[in-house]
Scaffold this motif. Structure first.
Motif, PDB file in Angstrom:
ATOM      1  N   LYS A   1       0.945  -1.141   0.034  1.00 60.78           N
ATOM      2  CA  LYS A   1      -0.038  -0.021   0.074  1.00 60.78           C
ATOM      3  C   LYS A   1       1.006   1.273  -0.064  1.00 60.78           C
ATOM      4  O   LYS A   1       2.164   0.920  -0.118  1.00 60.78           O
ATOM      5  CB  LYS A   1      -0.920  -0.135   1.401  1.00 60.78           C
ATOM      6  CG  LYS A   1      -1.890  -1.180   1.157  1.00 60.78           C
ATOM      7  CD  LYS A   1      -2.485  -1.531   2.484  1.00 60.78           C
ATOM      8  CE  LYS A   1      -3.305  -2.763   2.699  1.00 60.78           C
ATOM      9  NZ  LYS A   1      -3.623  -3.023   4.090  1.00 60.78           N
ATOM     10  N   ASN A   2       0.368   2.447  -0.132  1.00 65.56           N
ATOM     11  CA  ASN A   2       1.135   3.772  -0.139  1.00 65.56           C
ATOM     12  C   ASN A   2       1.469   4.296   1.079  1.00 65.56           C
ATOM     13  O   ASN A   2       1.160   5.595   1.329  1.00 65.56           O
ATOM     14  CB  ASN A   2       0.533   4.453  -1.139  1.00 65.56           C
ATOM     15  CG  ASN A   2       1.640   5.353  -1.746  1.00 65.56           C
ATOM     16  OD1 ASN A   2       2.931   5.401  -1.591  1.00 65.56           O
ATOM     17  ND2 ASN A   2       1.203   6.765  -2.198  1.00 65.56           N
ATOM     18  N   GLY A   3       1.590   3.561   2.126  1.00 65.94           N
ATOM     19  CA  GLY A   3       1.735   4.174   3.644  1.00 65.94           C
ATOM     20  C   GLY A   3       3.086   4.845   3.794  1.00 65.94           C
ATOM     21  O   GLY A   3       3.959   4.510   2.990  1.00 65.94           O
ATOM     22  N   ASN A   4       3.106   5.419   5.070  1.00 65.89           N
ATOM     23  CA  ASN A   4       4.495   6.382   5.187  1.00 65.89           C
ATOM     24  C   ASN A   4       5.435   5.228   5.793  1.00 65.89           C
ATOM     25  O   ASN A   4       4.903   4.732   6.890  1.00 65.89           O
ATOM     26  CB  ASN A   4       4.230   7.449   6.043  1.00 65.89           C
ATOM     27  CG  ASN A   4       5.280   8.185   6.250  1.00 65.89           C
ATOM     28  OD1 ASN A   4       6.476   7.664   6.827  1.00 65.89           O
ATOM     29  ND2 ASN A   4       5.192   9.717   6.395  1.00 65.89           N
ATOM     30  N   PRO A   5       6.495   4.816   5.330  1.00 64.77           N
ATOM     31  CA  PRO A   5       7.242   4.012   6.137  1.00 64.77           C
ATOM     32  C   PRO A   5       7.816   4.426   7.382  1.00 64.77           C
ATOM     33  O   PRO A   5       8.082   3.344   8.252  1.00 64.77           O
ATOM     34  CB  PRO A   5       8.703   4.032   4.847  1.00 64.77           C
ATOM     35  CG  PRO A   5       8.425   4.433   3.733  1.00 64.77           C
ATOM     36  CD  PRO A   5       7.194   5.487   4.112  1.00 64.77           C
ATOM     37  N   GLU A   6       8.051   5.749   7.697  1.00 62.90           N
ATOM     38  CA  GLU A   6       8.726   5.992   9.102  1.00 62.90           C
ATOM     39  C   GLU A   6       7.086   5.652  10.106  1.00 62.90           C
ATOM     40  O   GLU A   6       7.242   5.215  11.176  1.00 62.90           O
ATOM     41  CB  GLU A   6       8.760   7.282   9.264  1.00 62.90           C
ATOM     42  CG  GLU A   6      10.268   7.747   8.785  1.00 62.90           C
ATOM     43  CD  GLU A   6      11.285   7.486   9.688  1.00 62.90           C
ATOM     44  OE1 GLU A   6      10.982   6.767  10.675  1.00 62.90           O
ATOM     45  OE2 GLU A   6      12.418   7.631   9.423  1.00 62.90           O
ATOM     46  N   ALA A   7       6.124   6.182   9.503  1.00 69.65           N
ATOM     47  CA  ALA A   7       4.779   5.915  10.431  1.00 69.65           C
ATOM     48  C   ALA A   7       4.505   4.345  10.609  1.00 69.65           C
ATOM     49  O   ALA A   7       4.341   3.886  11.662  1.00 69.65           O
ATOM     50  CB  ALA A   7       3.792   6.226   9.844  1.00 69.65           C
ATOM     51  N   ALA A   8       5.044   3.511   9.697  1.00 70.37           N
ATOM     52  CA  ALA A   8       4.775   2.143   9.529  1.00 70.37           C
ATOM     53  C   ALA A   8       5.752   1.619  10.553  1.00 70.37           C
ATOM     54  O   ALA A   8       5.378   0.560  11.344  1.00 70.37           O
ATOM     55  CB  ALA A   8       4.885   1.413   8.394  1.00 70.37           C
ATOM     56  N   LEU A   9       6.858   2.062  10.691  1.00 69.26           N
ATOM     57  CA  LEU A   9       8.054   1.713  11.487  1.00 69.26           C
ATOM     58  C   LEU A   9       7.623   1.914  12.970  1.00 69.26           C
ATOM     59  O   LEU A   9       8.140   1.159  14.010  1.00 69.26           O
ATOM     60  CB  LEU A   9       9.524   1.869  10.913  1.00 69.26           C
ATOM     61  CG  LEU A   9      10.120   1.286   9.691  1.00 69.26           C
ATOM     62  CD1 LEU A   9      11.152   2.148   9.182  1.00 69.26           C
ATOM     63  CD2 LEU A   9      10.495  -0.039  10.323  1.00 69.26           C
ATOM     64  N   ASP A  10       7.043   3.354  13.044  1.00 67.77           N
ATOM     65  CA  ASP A  10       6.810   3.758  14.537  1.00 67.77           C
ATOM     66  C   ASP A  10       5.856   2.705  15.107  1.00 67.77           C
ATOM     67  O   ASP A  10       5.652   2.209  16.286  1.00 67.77           O
ATOM     68  CB  ASP A  10       6.249   4.817  14.327  1.00 67.77           C
ATOM     69  CG  ASP A  10       7.314   6.160  14.217  1.00 67.77           C
ATOM     70  OD1 ASP A  10       8.645   5.618  14.212  1.00 67.77           O
ATOM     71  OD2 ASP A  10       7.049   7.087  13.767  1.00 67.77           O
TER      72      ASP A  10
END
Length: 421
Positions: A397-406
């Motif tokens: 999906k087109n999520g934000n990698p930093e947010a996903a890692l958080d």
């Protein structure tokens, strides 16, 4: 000997949520087929659990070894489908639990008292095992589980396709993206990374110069290099140059063998089938570097045998495990080299394995030696599942990698507190 049967998915990926649920006791016991029966007359009866390996002859081999054991009757539950781990974890909570089972080293299974200490079995031959295989099974100086096979994973490629497109073997992730674009035609996709990309999640971390957990058992995967890698994998995923929804997943060699792609992620277990299909047109390379701190990487999967410490026949199970996975070197060599290729974890067996001494198998052994990474016993099912979600949200999906890692960090931190205080 791929980890999974043909109706199965990723070697290590899709089971994790289910396995975590089972560990928490939320899954029902698996069906009435508890596998009890087997040989051995009225003596001790042992049950072992194996997932269904994809290569022909594996089930017959495991049952043949068990039948040769005379001190107990050993029956095998050969579990097909993509839910081996869920069935194993749920069965371990019941009276039908196996005495012996294959799995991967997991600290949470040691902490919960689920797996028996096998140090007394291994200690006399400890120096004959790959030291990394000993380390990945050791907690507080005790060894839990015996490695049966080491399974390095890397990219396979069709030499003729790269030559025709004037493409060099990629050494960076940027070069892999460029290669995929040049190799894609109306009939062939440039690269196949597995149907959901989770097959390469460990390499994403390692090739960015990071680790799953650091030396202090803190989060090691949340780095700028990993973020960069996630963004580039998203670019690849949406490029039209990657094979998606292949008929079988990465553990099966058919995507490359049938010409669906020019480069395929896979395991050493597929090498004999690929060589048979493609001959000298087959090459391999490690996962390329990501970012300025990047390093080439080879992830070593594999399977280990464990004794259920909560079973009724712990000592008899340990005796059987010692007989098969310590004493019977001919069977160990047969298991590693007769049904697909694996690297035997026993140095003495690996050193005498003529099939691995030349050509592409020897090249694979060198990649494993030079760039290999082993599982961290502390990075458990919950953590692996949390990182699966990072791949899903920021690559598929087109999520934000930093947010996903958080989000991943929060789940992993909770688990680390449980395991390490």
């Amino acid at each position: 000997m791929s980890a999974l049967s043909n109706d199965n998915f990723s070697r290590r990926s899709l089971f994790r949520a289910a396995a975590g649920m089972a560990a928490a006791g939320t899954l029902a016991a698996c069906g009435s087929n508890n596998g009890r029966g087997g040989s051995g007359g009225s003596g001790t009866q042992l049950v072992q659990y194996f997932h269904a390996y994809g290569e022909a002859g594996t089930e017959q081999a495991i049952k043949r070894y068990a039948a040769a054991y005379k001190k107990a009757g050993v029956s095998t539950n050969w579990i097909t489908g993509n839910n081996f781990e869920a069935k194993l974890f749920s069965a371990l909570l019941t009276k039908q639990a196996p005495d012996v089972f294959e799995f991967h080293p997991q600290l949470q299974m040691v902490k919960s008292g689920q797996v028996a200490d096998l140090s007394d079995l291994i200690d006399p031959v400890k120096d004959d095992f790959n030291p990394n295989d000993i380390k990945s099974h050791t907690v507080d100086g005790k060894i839990y589980g015996i490695r049966m096979i080491d399974d390095p994973q890397f990219f396979y490629y069709r030499k003729s396709m790269l030559e025709k497109a004037k493409v060099d073997v990629p050494t960076t992730l940027d070069e892999l993206l460029e290669a995929a674009a040049k190799l894609t035609t109306d009939k062939v996709k440039g690269v196949f990374l597995g149907n959901d990309f989770t097959a390469i999640q460990n390499n994403l971390i390692f090739s960015a110069g990071a680790e799953t957990l650091d030396a202090n058992n803190k989060i090691g995967y949340h780095t700028d290099g990993v973020v960069e890698g996630l963004k580039k994998l998203r670019t690849l995923f949406t490029s039209g140059h990657v094979l998606l929804d292949a008929p079988t997943d990465f553990w099966d060699p058919s995507a490359l063998n049938q010409g669906l792609c020019a480069i395929q992620w896979g395991g050493m277990w597929s090498m004999p089938a690929m060589q048979k299909a493609l001959g000298d047109d087959l090459g391999i390379f490690p996962f390329p570097k990501i970012g300025s701190a990047g390093k080439l990487s080879v992830y070593n999967g594999g399977w280990s045998i464990f004794v259920n410490a909560k079973g009724k026949n712990v000592e008899a199970a340990k005796e059987y495990v010692k007989w098969l996975w310590i004493d019977q070197k001919k069977y160990q060599e047969d298991w590693a080299l007769s049904y697909g290729f694996h690297i035997p974890p026993r140095t003495s067996i690996a050193n005498s394995a003529t099939k691995l001494k030349s050509g592409l198998p020897a090249e694979a052994v060198k990649l494993f030696t030079d760039y290999g990474h082993f599982d961290n016993i502390g990075f458990d099912q919950v953590m692996i599942t949390a990182f699966n979600d990072v791949i899903a949200s920021s690559v598929r999906k087109n999520g934000n990698p930093e947010a996903a890692l958080d989000t991943c960090d929060k789940k992993v931190d909770v688990e680390l507190k449980k395991l390490f205080g």
